[in-house]
Scaffold this active site. Structure first.
Site, PDB file in Angstrom:
ATOM      1  N   GLU A   1     -59.181  -4.414  20.661  1.00 23.19           N
ATOM      2  CA  GLU A   1     -59.352  -4.934  21.970  1.00 23.19           C
ATOM      3  C   GLU A   1     -58.225  -4.561  22.745  1.00 23.19           C
ATOM      4  O   GLU A   1     -57.232  -4.291  22.493  1.00 23.19           O
ATOM      5  CB  GLU A   1     -59.189  -6.632  21.885  1.00 23.19           C
ATOM      6  CG  GLU A   1     -59.254  -7.362  23.251  1.00 23.19           C
ATOM      7  CD  GLU A   1     -59.201  -8.813  23.058  1.00 23.19           C
ATOM      8  OE1 GLU A   1     -59.417  -9.337  22.034  1.00 23.19           O
ATOM      9  OE2 GLU A   1     -58.789  -9.239  24.161  1.00 23.19           O
TER      10      GLU A   1
ATOM     11  N   GLU B   1     -56.119  -9.210  33.084  1.00 24.06           N
ATOM     12  CA  GLU B   1     -56.127 -10.613  32.743  1.00 24.06           C
ATOM     13  C   GLU B   1     -55.234 -11.331  32.728  1.00 24.06           C
ATOM     14  O   GLU B   1     -53.794 -10.994  32.806  1.00 24.06           O
ATOM     15  CB  GLU B   1     -56.328 -10.450  30.996  1.00 24.06           C
ATOM     16  CG  GLU B   1     -56.767 -11.806  30.431  1.00 24.06           C
ATOM     17  CD  GLU B   1     -56.834 -11.941  28.984  1.00 24.06           C
ATOM     18  OE1 GLU B   1     -56.261 -11.010  28.212  1.00 24.06           O
ATOM     19  OE2 GLU B   1     -57.274 -12.986  28.297  1.00 24.06           O
TER      20      GLU B   1
HETATM   21  C1  LIG Z   1     -62.481 -13.427  28.377  1.00 14.98           C
HETATM   22  O1  LIG Z   1     -61.770 -12.319  28.085  1.00 14.98           O
HETATM   23  C2  LIG Z   1     -60.806 -12.304  27.130  1.00 14.98           C
HETATM   24  C3  LIG Z   1     -60.205 -10.987  27.220  1.00 14.98           C
HETATM   25  O2  LIG Z   1     -58.705 -11.073  26.759  1.00 14.98           O
HETATM   26  C4  LIG Z   1     -61.239 -12.758  26.000  1.00 14.98           C
HETATM   27  O3  LIG Z   1     -59.914 -13.119  25.091  1.00 14.98           O
HETATM   28  C5  LIG Z   1     -61.788 -14.073  25.959  1.00 14.98           C
HETATM   29  O4  LIG Z   1     -62.304 -14.352  24.767  1.00 14.98           O
HETATM   30  C6  LIG Z   1     -62.937 -13.999  27.040  1.00 14.98           C
HETATM   31  N1  LIG Z   1     -63.326 -15.347  27.165  1.00 14.98           N
HETATM   32  C7  LIG Z   1     -64.580 -15.517  27.183  1.00 14.98           C
HETATM   33  C8  LIG Z   1     -64.952 -16.860  27.486  1.00 14.98           C
HETATM   34  O5  LIG Z   1     -65.369 -14.876  27.240  1.00 14.98           O
END
Ligand SMILES: *[C@@H]1O[C@H](CO)[C@@H](O)[C@H](O)[C@H]1NC(C)=O
Ligand SMILES: *[C@@H]1O[C@H](CO)[C@@H](O)[C@H](O)[C@H]1NC(C)=O
Ligand SMILES: *[C@@H]1O[C@H](CO)[C@@H](O)[C@H](O)[C@H]1NC(C)=O
Length: 315
Positions: free
Chosen positions: A135, A140
């Site tokens: 990832e 973020e």
């Molecule tokens: C949103 O993005 C982050 C990226 O780090 C990820 O960890 C997270 O699971 C994501 N959350 C959702 C709700 O999709």
């Protein structure tokens, strides 16, 4: 710190000129083209946010996504007060149809979501094989707290050297998602303009990521940054990352086999609220508690939106 010449730097200096760093555009995603390039993910939030991800037609009907000219808006609802027993705030999560390995992605972002309780993310992963496929978090953060942190999350066996030619500041060095509470190996940007209200006040900017079999680099340039490369500013069909200068973050392959730890990645853009990170780190400077705030104060989410001028992918 600056006078220390690391083995990484030496190798890069020696090997640098020989590496091809010229790329040609494969996807130029502007305005309505976002609808062709991305799928909506009306899914449960894996991070337990106070969110309700809607599908594509709901998003367009409620104007949670909006595309025209060179604008693509992705936002959360800012009109409804929520029933505490019902679903969370309507929002959007999209995932690119295409997946990429070696590539450069340039995000030209005018505005990003801001507000207490917000947790926006622009990142890449392979959802079917997380964390083995890796990832990469490009943009973020939570609760308007600067700076942005650029982070990798991997399976065990991927670590980063402490000294690297990068302008950001390294935090944890082990990318393994199973340690340090899945903090990952991050690099904090040093600019107030890299995230949230500071980013927006400057008119946003560009985030660019280059991924090769032997390194991952991320750059950030604020809108009025004098050093933004011309090929980035102009959205050229060809870019040459050799001319982009020292990256904000460099993740080399010294003690991380990039090819082994990162497979083909989709680009994901999501906006959630509270949950595992934004909720647990909700600051005292924000009103009430995170979930109550998200439930009861819709107008405070009027600025919880992304405005993308473009996303260009080069291969
Ligand atoms: C949103 O993005 C982050 C990226 O780090 C990820 O960890 C997270 O699971 C994501 N959350 C959702 C709700 O999709
Ligand atoms: C939808 O959102 C766009 C972008 O924010 C805005 O310009 C437009 O007026 C909105 N349309 C409606 C019907 O609210
Ligand atoms: C890292 O990549 C370089 C080429 O850029 C290669 O020569 C070297 O063997 C790689 N190192 C490791 C540990 O895989």
């Amino acid at each position: 710190m600056k006078s220390y010449i690391s083995p990484v730097l030496t190798v890069l200096l020696l090997a640098g000129p020989a590496l091809a760093a010229s790329y040609q555009v494969s996807d130029s995603i502007v305005g309505p083209a976002f609808y062709d390039a991305f799928d909506f993910q009306a899914m449960a939030d894996p991070t337990h946010g106070r969110v309700n991800y809607v599908d594509g037609s709901t998003a367009q009907n409620q104007n949670l996504t909006y595309a025209a000219g060179d604008t693509f808006i992705l936002r959360a609802d800012f009109t409804k007060t929520l029933d505490p027993a019902g679903p969370g705030r309507d929002s959007v999560r999209v995932k690119s149809r295409k997946a990429y390995t070696t590539h450069v992605a340039v995000f030209d972002v005018r505005h990003m979501p801001q507000g207490c309780g917000t947790w926006p993310a622009v990142w890449t992963t392979n959802e079917a094989s997380w964390p083995n496929g890796g990832e990469i978090d490009i943009l973020e953060g939570i609760n308007d707290l600067t700076p942005n942190s650029l982070t990798l999350h991997t399976s065990p066996g991927c670590t980063m050297p402490a000294w690297r030619p990068e302008t950001g500041t390294a935090t944890q060095l082990d990318c393994n998602s199973a340690v340090n509470g899945n903090t990952g190996c991050g690099v904090m940007l040093n600019a107030e303009q890299s995230y949230g209200p500071g980013f927006n006040a400057a008119g946003g900017g560009w985030y660019a990521m280059e991924r090769t079999p032997t390194f991952i680099k991320i750059w950030f340039w604020s809108r009025n940054d004098q050093s933004v490369p011309a090929d980035v500013r102009n959205g050229n069909d060809n870019v040459n990352t050799d001319s982009w200068g020292t990256p904000s973050a460099l993740f080399p392959n010294d003690s991380c086999d990039i090819q082994q730890h990162f497979n083909d990645h989709n680009i994901i853009i999501n906006l959630t609220f509270c949950g595992d990170w934004a909720g647990s780190a909700y600051p005292p400077s924000c009103p009430s508690n995170c979930v109550d705030h998200v439930n009861n104060n819709p107008a405070d989410f009027e600025n919880a939106f992304f405005d993308f001028a473009s996303l260009r992918v080069y291969e």
